[in-house]
Design an enzyme around this catalytic site. Structure first.
Site, PDB file in Angstrom:
ATOM      1  N   HIS A   2      -9.649   1.894  -0.788  1.00 47.87           N
ATOM      2  CA  HIS A   2      -8.193   1.760  -0.754  1.00 47.87           C
ATOM      3  C   HIS A   2      -7.695   1.324  -2.127  1.00 47.87           C
ATOM      4  O   HIS A   2      -7.970   0.210  -2.573  1.00 47.87           O
ATOM      5  CB  HIS A   2      -7.803   0.731   0.308  1.00 47.87           C
ATOM      6  CG  HIS A   2      -6.346   0.733   0.662  1.00 47.87           C
ATOM      7  ND1 HIS A   2      -5.377   1.312  -0.133  1.00 47.87           N
ATOM      8  CD2 HIS A   2      -5.683   0.210   1.731  1.00 47.87           C
ATOM      9  CE1 HIS A   2      -4.200   1.150   0.443  1.00 47.87           C
ATOM     10  NE2 HIS A   2      -4.363   0.496   1.561  1.00 47.87           N
TER      11      HIS A   2
ATOM     12  N   LYS B 244      -9.662   7.835   1.753  1.00 42.46           N
ATOM     13  CA  LYS B 244     -10.195   6.485   1.545  1.00 42.46           C
ATOM     14  C   LYS B 244     -11.642   6.353   2.008  1.00 42.46           C
ATOM     15  O   LYS B 244     -12.314   5.385   1.640  1.00 42.46           O
ATOM     16  CB  LYS B 244      -9.310   5.469   2.263  1.00 42.46           C
ATOM     17  CG  LYS B 244      -7.902   5.336   1.688  1.00 42.46           C
ATOM     18  CD  LYS B 244      -7.084   4.297   2.447  1.00 42.46           C
ATOM     19  CE  LYS B 244      -5.679   4.172   1.886  1.00 42.46           C
ATOM     20  NZ  LYS B 244      -4.837   5.347   2.157  1.00 42.46           N
TER      21      LYS B 244
ATOM     22  N   PHE C 174       1.063  -3.205   4.050  1.00 43.51           N
ATOM     23  CA  PHE C 174       1.297  -4.544   4.578  1.00 43.51           C
ATOM     24  C   PHE C 174       2.790  -4.862   4.523  1.00 43.51           C
ATOM     25  O   PHE C 174       3.506  -4.446   3.616  1.00 43.51           O
ATOM     26  CB  PHE C 174       0.531  -5.575   3.745  1.00 43.51           C
ATOM     27  CG  PHE C 174      -0.869  -5.826   4.227  1.00 43.51           C
ATOM     28  CD1 PHE C 174      -1.512  -4.940   5.064  1.00 43.51           C
ATOM     29  CD2 PHE C 174      -1.554  -6.967   3.834  1.00 43.51           C
ATOM     30  CE1 PHE C 174      -2.802  -5.173   5.510  1.00 43.51           C
ATOM     31  CE2 PHE C 174      -2.844  -7.216   4.273  1.00 43.51           C
ATOM     32  CZ  PHE C 174      -3.471  -6.321   5.113  1.00 43.51           C
TER      33      PHE C 174
ATOM     34  N   GLU D 145      -2.093   4.834  13.591  1.00 41.85           N
ATOM     35  CA  GLU D 145      -1.742   6.096  12.954  1.00 41.85           C
ATOM     36  C   GLU D 145      -2.050   7.272  13.873  1.00 41.85           C
ATOM     37  O   GLU D 145      -1.269   8.238  13.950  1.00 41.85           O
ATOM     38  CB  GLU D 145      -2.477   6.251  11.628  1.00 41.85           C
ATOM     39  CG  GLU D 145      -2.028   7.461  10.837  1.00 41.85           C
ATOM     40  CD  GLU D 145      -2.537   7.469   9.405  1.00 41.85           C
ATOM     41  OE1 GLU D 145      -2.030   8.281   8.605  1.00 41.85           O
ATOM     42  OE2 GLU D 145      -3.447   6.673   9.076  1.00 41.85           O
TER      43      GLU D 145
ATOM     44  N   CYS E  77       0.806  -1.220   0.000  1.00 42.09           N
ATOM     45  CA  CYS E  77       0.000   0.000   0.000  1.00 42.09           C
ATOM     46  C   CYS E  77       0.843   1.276   0.000  1.00 42.09           C
ATOM     47  O   CYS E  77       0.307   2.374  -0.176  1.00 42.09           O
ATOM     48  CB  CYS E  77      -0.923   0.012   1.208  1.00 42.09           C
ATOM     49  SG  CYS E  77      -1.773  -1.554   1.477  1.00 42.09           S
TER      50      CYS E  77
ATOM     51  N   HIS F 174      -3.228   7.877   6.125  1.00 42.72           N
ATOM     52  CA  HIS F 174      -3.404   6.584   5.457  1.00 42.72           C
ATOM     53  C   HIS F 174      -4.834   6.113   5.705  1.00 42.72           C
ATOM     54  O   HIS F 174      -5.502   5.655   4.784  1.00 42.72           O
ATOM     55  CB  HIS F 174      -2.382   5.575   5.979  1.00 42.72           C
ATOM     56  CG  HIS F 174      -2.377   4.284   5.243  1.00 42.72           C
ATOM     57  ND1 HIS F 174      -2.232   4.211   3.875  1.00 42.72           N
ATOM     58  CD2 HIS F 174      -2.520   3.004   5.672  1.00 42.72           C
ATOM     59  CE1 HIS F 174      -2.270   2.939   3.493  1.00 42.72           C
ATOM     60  NE2 HIS F 174      -2.449   2.191   4.560  1.00 42.72           N
TER      61      HIS F 174
END
Length: 430
Positions: free
Chosen positions: A357, A352, A416, A331, A180, A320
């Protein structure tokens, strides 16, 4: 003196629009692109919705689009975004700029084109005979997909090769696959090539589509996707107490990065300056972020240091913000650690919530949104924010856009495998 890197062109292909203008307008309006999956029959899967690119026709961008008829969506999306960005930067014509000094750096993830022969068999294995996904069949079907990984890695690099060939870009040609964070990683590394003097300009960004049975079933098996099938439009709800996973999307984004004196010499329009880049690894787990945000903290701090900025200089954070329990809590904690007392004063939002995503494309699309926020003086909201999570207690710009003049934005991408990238983009000052 360090060579300065500016943004002189932008292009996107997203579920919310096939241009930066369309995308940003939709973000400011708080519109969502999430709906039922139409790409394939997902009725037997726990998650039946996604954020799809609709009505995309590469022929609208390229006269010779038929040559890519057998290419995958990763490549076709990237070509459309790159054509927009180069046209925007007035670098589409081969007579503009030394093509040997203009390169390509793209984050490209695996997609259905990487293992076409497996998709139908995997679809049958993960759905069973019309029943819910069968874990045993899924695991058995996954083995040949892993064995085919060499083929998929070759395919991810052919996308950048196609871009170089299509637009006659003879400079550095590189791809990265950092989950990502890939789109943001490509931008940061491309900027480093320009800073080092190895290129005058780079087209950089990311492209990915995982909207196929393997992609959706795989994330389902990881318990990463929302299963809010009764209300898919409200499924992506970053930082909300009731969030239950992310919504998978697809698309591409490309920006033209250019060395400042090169851009000024040719009279280019300068949208913003890319001032900082940070990249770290959690070195923790493959599917979970470090709970204290160890890698994310260092990443944001490194980006600020690279830009020569203080935390209080940042006027907006494009998070994110995936809408998973683990990411949003991590986060938030990491922002608090880096920003201290200022953390509760800096506006934060997640694109998002509307886009879903976009995986490898997420970071560059969100950077384009950040650039537009600086230029327009309007910050996009986090939609579907209804119930406050005590763990997530920052200013997430809930549900409605906010007018604000900001000079510096921090954009986060955490992937990831513990891949972390933070970029700072700033209002251009000559």
């Amino acid at each position: 003196m360090r060579r300065r890197v500016v943004i002189t062109g932008m292009g996107v292909v997203t579920p919310l629009g096939h241009s930066v203008g369309e995308l940003f307008a939709a973000q400011i309006e708080g519109r969502t692109a999430v709906g039922p999956i139409t790409r394939f029959d997902a009725s037997a899967l726990p998650t039946t919705f996604a954020s799809e690119v609709k009505h995309y026709d590469l022929a609208k961008y390229l006269k010779d689009a038929t040559r890519y008829a057998h290419s995958g969506l990763n490549t076709r999306f990237a070509l459309g975004a790159a054509q927009q960005a180069l046209a925007d930067a007035e670098l589409l014509d081969e007579g503009h700029g030394d093509r040997g000094r203009i390169g390509v750096y793209l984050g490209v993830g695996e997609g259905p084109e990487n293992f076409p022969a497996l998709i139908n068999s995997i679809a049958a294995a993960v759905t069973g005979d019309g029943d819910r996904a069968d874990p045993a069949r899924f695991i058995a079907a996954l083995r040949p997909a892993l064995d085919a990984r060499g083929e998929s890695e070759v395919e991810t690099h052919t996308t950048v090769g196609h871009l170089a060939n299509q637009f006659a870009l003879d400079g550095p040609n590189v791809s990265c696959l950092t989950a990502c964070a890939a789109g943001s990683q490509a931008i940061g590394e491309a900027a480093e090539l320009i800073r080092a003097g190895d290129a005058d300009a780079m087209i950089a960004g990311g492209s990915q589509s995982m909207l196929h049975p393997l992609g959706v079933a795989g994330f389902t098996r990881l318990s990463a996707l929302s299963q809010r099938s009764d209300s898919p439009q409200t499924a992506s709800r970053p930082f909300d107490l009731t969030r239950d996973g992310f919504v998978i999307g697809e698309g591409a984004g490309v920006v033209v990065l250019e060395e400042l004196t090169h851009a000024k010499a040719r009279g280019a329009t300068i949208y913003a300056e890319l001032t900082g880049y940070g990249s770290t690894a959690d070195a923790y787990r493959m599917t979970d972020p470090h709970p204290a945000g160890r890698g994310a903290i260092r990443c944001m701090a490194n980006a600020l240091a690279d830009a020569g900025l203080r935390a209080i200089d940042i006027g907006y954070i494009n998070a994110h913000g995936t809408s998973t329990a683990a990411n949003d809590a991590m986060e938030t904690a990491a922002i608090k650690s880096v920003f201290g007392n200022y953390a509760h004063k800096v506006p934060v939002s997640s694109s998002k919530s509307m886009l879903g995503h976009l995986i490898a494309a997420a970071g560059v699309v969100e950077l384009a949104i950040s650039v537009m926020a600086i230029r327009a003086g309007v910050l996009p909201p986090t939609i579907n924010y209804e119930t406050k999570d005590p763990v997530c207690d920052l200013d997430y710009i809930p549900n409605a856009a906010r007018e604000a003049r900001v000079d510096h934005v921090l954009s986060n991408s955490f992937g990831f495998g513990g891949q972390n990238v933070s970029l700072t983009v700033s209002r251009y000052r000559g």
